[in-house]
Enzyme design. Structure first.
Site, mmCIF file in Angstrom:
data_model
loop_
_atom_site.group_PDB
_atom_site.id
_atom_site.type_symbol
_atom_site.label_atom_id
_atom_site.label_comp_id
_atom_site.label_asym_id
_atom_site.label_seq_id
_atom_site.Cartn_x
_atom_site.Cartn_y
_atom_site.Cartn_z
ATOM 1 N NE ARG A 309 -4.179 -1.510 2.336
ATOM 2 C CZ ARG A 309 -4.463 -2.713 2.838
ATOM 3 N NH1 ARG A 309 -3.557 -3.394 3.495
ATOM 4 N NH2 ARG A 309 -5.674 -3.216 2.689
ATOM 5 N NE ARG A 346 -3.560 0.048 -2.921
ATOM 6 C CZ ARG A 346 -4.447 -0.144 -1.951
ATOM 7 N NH1 ARG A 346 -5.459 -0.968 -2.150
ATOM 8 N NH2 ARG A 346 -4.322 0.449 -0.785
ATOM 9 C CD GLU A 449 -10.015 -1.099 -4.603
ATOM 10 O OE1 GLU A 449 -9.951 -1.514 -3.436
ATOM 11 O OE2 GLU A 449 -9.190 -0.301 -5.073
ATOM 12 C CG ASN A 472 -10.621 -4.646 2.835
ATOM 13 O OD1 ASN A 472 -10.984 -5.771 3.152
ATOM 14 N ND2 ASN A 472 -9.371 -4.242 2.936
ATOM 15 C CG ASP A 473 -12.355 0.068 -1.017
ATOM 16 O OD1 ASP A 473 -13.027 0.713 -0.186
ATOM 17 O OD2 ASP A 473 -11.145 0.273 -1.207
ATOM 18 N NE ARG A 483 -12.171 0.013 3.870
ATOM 19 C CZ ARG A 483 -11.158 -0.293 3.072
ATOM 20 N NH1 ARG A 483 -11.288 -0.175 1.763
ATOM 21 N NH2 ARG A 483 -10.023 -0.719 3.555
HETATM 22 C C1 PEP Z 1 -9.461 -3.477 -0.403
HETATM 23 O O1 PEP Z 1 -10.216 -2.535 -0.670
HETATM 24 O O2 PEP Z 1 -9.874 -4.616 -0.153
HETATM 25 C C2 PEP Z 1 -8.006 -3.282 -0.383
HETATM 26 C C3 PEP Z 1 -7.174 -4.303 -0.274
HETATM 27 O O3 PEP Z 1 -7.533 -2.015 -0.430
HETATM 28 P P1 PEP Z 1 -7.621 -0.994 0.793
HETATM 29 O O4 PEP Z 1 -8.044 -1.777 2.003
HETATM 30 O O5 PEP Z 1 -6.292 -0.381 0.950
HETATM 31 O O6 PEP Z 1 -8.666 -0.023 0.340
HETATM 32 MG MG MG Z 2 -9.423 -0.734 -1.503
#
Ligand code: PEP
Ligand code: MG
Length: 594
Positions: A309, A346, A449, A472-473, A483
């Site tokens: 990240r 990323r 995502e 997650n997104d 979130r």
């Molecule tokens: C996600 O969105 O699942 C992801 C891995 O990126 P981040 O948590 O940094 O948004």
């Molecule tokens: Mg993400």
């Protein structure tokens, strides 16, 4: 009196220690221990800062023009009175002497104690003096910072406290910004409790990456817990026990020992390849935030970095962005540390709950950005700042001369974005070639995502080498759940049929197209989902290094072929979680001998 506070469990394990309450606005205050010999000089430093502020206030008072309303002079008198009150500096000394806190930490610890007393006052006028106290402390902290600026902290005076026989410290705050969380990575805290936050808020993600117990979204822990209270964090249940009884303490100490034993047992799997019972090889990669995390990745047995990240390199810099050279050095460090294993970098994903500066989620909500999660975030921001974007691409490409680098783009939703990215890559490669700088082959991937990207995957796959699912997104945007918002945390559901459909179709489309696909969201690191993801055909997972051993254990016990046979029933079920439990558990039943 013992009581419990309930929140959202975000990082597993049990932590037992004393509460350190820190106001969110003061999280950037340095927290470190000083050596015994440094106690007296540190007290003198605090007193010097106080004297400097006293002088500042006296001068201000004297210089007030004749027509100034007398309330202003009276206010300065109040500030002077608070400044000289023993309850502030006298007690601050106590934290320095007894606990060996540095002056800034000691002062903010004492502010929290006094602020609580002000909050409890009946009299409105007195209660409002809390704001004055905060201003006075702010001035002292500024004086200390000025002095620090002149003479940086002497590394020899900073002590890495050995906690044997000491009370571990647990941080309690209303909210912690991801940028502040980063500074706690190498800190004295053994656990975190916050009032705000959700399971996959970035604050929670960093806590998990530190592998220390954390509970967020408690709503009022920072109001109920007092400075120095004894606290147990149960990071599995999401419970915080304040001033526990001796029996409770004993029970949790036992659980702590059990989980240490379990960790030691799992750590032995480090060199075991992750292969299912039916011989399917599975890649278990690591998610990292800083190049230094690559070490933990290697130690955990990761076979690559599935998500670096990079935005964390952009934080805590007072708005100034890292130069190409600085980024290159960081990326190269991660690549070299991984010793030939792939590193997926990323491009910067700022915005939403990851602002560049120290804004916490609650502060962000009061910012002018109407809905940061849907705003100028990630690739949208990069494409709006083309020279910054190309600078980052150049740094990533240059690092590829030192090992296997893969480029990953966050938040892609439009084909036009992919075209612009490809155009930028072309330009960057040309620039590097023209200037004689080396670079290797860099695969391009996009994160899936945003539901739109999952739905139009076949079109995206024509342009990229791989995809990585950010669950997650993907969950946040599919279910329209912020979130980071504890108020809707109960609706954040990875088992939601719509989420599972998108996930399953993404994995299967990518595989059928012969492109590699991984999952790097938090679902990948939670062993509860390992069977499900294997059943969907996933063979590449990326997670915090500390999660690798338990996911590996699940992989080693799984029969991927048999799991896949149950997938349709799970996806068609109205209660997929229950269906998965039943179907996958049945796979594991020992076969009855004939
Ligand atoms: C996600 O969105 O699942 C992801 C891995 O990126 P981040 O948590 O940094 O948004
Ligand atoms: Mg993400």
């Amino acid at each position: 009196m013992s009581f419990q506070v309930f929140g959202i469990p975000v990082s597993r394990g049990v932590a037992i220690g004393r509460a350190v309450l820190v106001a969110s606005s003061r999280l950037d205050v340095a927290h470190y221990y000083i050596a015994e010999a440094q106690v007296e000089p540190e007290i003198r430093r605090a007193l010097r800062a106080r004297d400097e502020v006293a002088l500042e206030l006296e001068t201000l008072k004297q210089d007030l023009p004749g027509d100034t309303p007398h309330e202003l002079a009276a206010l300065l008198d109040v500030h002077l009175m608070l400044l000289h009150d023993e309850a502030l500096l006298g007690a601050t000394k106590h934290w320095i002497v007894e606990r060996h806190y540095n002056a800034e930490w000691a002062l903010s610890a004492q502010l929290e104690v006094l602020a609580r007393q002000f909050d409890e006052m009946e009299d409105d006028y007195l209660r409002e003096r809390k704001a004055d106290l905060e201003q006075v402390v702010e001035r002292i902290l500024s004086a200390l910072a000025r002095e620090q600026g002149n003479a940086p902290v002497d590394a020899s005076s900073v002590v890495q406290r050995d906690f044997a026989g000491e009370d571990p410290l647990l941080l309690v705050a209303t909210d912690i910004a991801p940028a502040d969380m980063m500074q706690f990575k190498r800190s004295v805290f053994h656990g975190f409790i916050t009032d705000i936050g959700g399971k996959t808020s970035h604050t929670a993600i960093v806590a998990r990456s530190m592998d220390i117990p954390a509970v967020v979204g408690t709503r009022e822990a920072s109001r109920l817990i007092r400075q120095d209270d004894w606290v147990i964090i149960d990071g599995d249940a999401g419970t915080v026990i304040v001033n526990p009884s001796p029996i409770m303490l004993e029970e949790y100490r036992f659980r702590q020992r059990q989980s240490e034993l379990e960790r030691a047992r799992l750590a032995r799997l480090r060199h075991t390849p992750a292969v299912t019972l039916d011989g399917e090889r599975v890649e278990l990669h690591a998610n990292i935030e800083l190049p230094a995390d690559a070490l933990a990745a290697v130690e955990s047995g990761a076979t690559g970095v599935g998500l670096f990240r990079s935005e964390f390199l952009f934080m805590n810099r007072g708005g100034e962005l890292p130069s190409e050279e600085e980024q290159f050095v960081s990326y190269r460090a991660a690549v070299e540390a991984m010793r030939g294993m792939p590193v997926t970098i990323r491009t910067v994903d700022v915005g939403a709950d990851k602002p560049l500066d120290r804004l916490s989620v609650s502060e962000l909500r009061h910012e002018h950005v109407l809905n940061p999660a849907m705003g100028l975030r990630a690739i949208r921001w990069s494409l709006a700042e083309p020279s910054m974007f190309r600078q980052q691409l150049r740094a990533i490409y240059r690092a590829s001369a030192f090992g296997k680098v893969r480029l990953l783009i966050p938040m892609v939703a439009h084909l036009n974005e992919v075209r612009q990215i490809l155009e930028s890559i072309k330009k960057v490669r040309q620039q590097l070639t023209d200037s004689g700088q080396a670079f290797g082959i860099v695969d391009l991937g996009v994160m899936i995502e945003i539901p739109a990207a999952a739905v139009m995957l076949p079109l995206l796959l024509r342009h990229v080498d791989f995809v990585s699912v950010g669950t997650n997104d993907l969950i946040q945007y599919t279910l329209a759940i912020d979130r980071a918002d504890e108020a809707v945390a109960h609706l954040y559901d990875p088992w939601h049929p719509a989420v599972l459909q998108l996930l399953a179709s993404t994995i299967s489309y990518a595989r059928n197209a012969g492109k590699s696909v991984s999952v790097c969201g938090e679902m990948a690191g939670d062993p509860v989902f390992t069977d499900l993801l294997l059943a969907m055909g996933l063979r590449s997972f990326s997670m915090h290094p500390s999660q690798i051993p338990s996911v590996k254990q699940r992989v080693l016990r799984a029969d991927a072929g048999r799991l896949t046979k149950s997938l349709a029933a799970v996806l068609q079920s109205e209660d997929p979680q229950r269906a998965a439990e039943l179907a996958f558990a049945a796979q594991k039943a020992p076969s009855v001998p004939h």
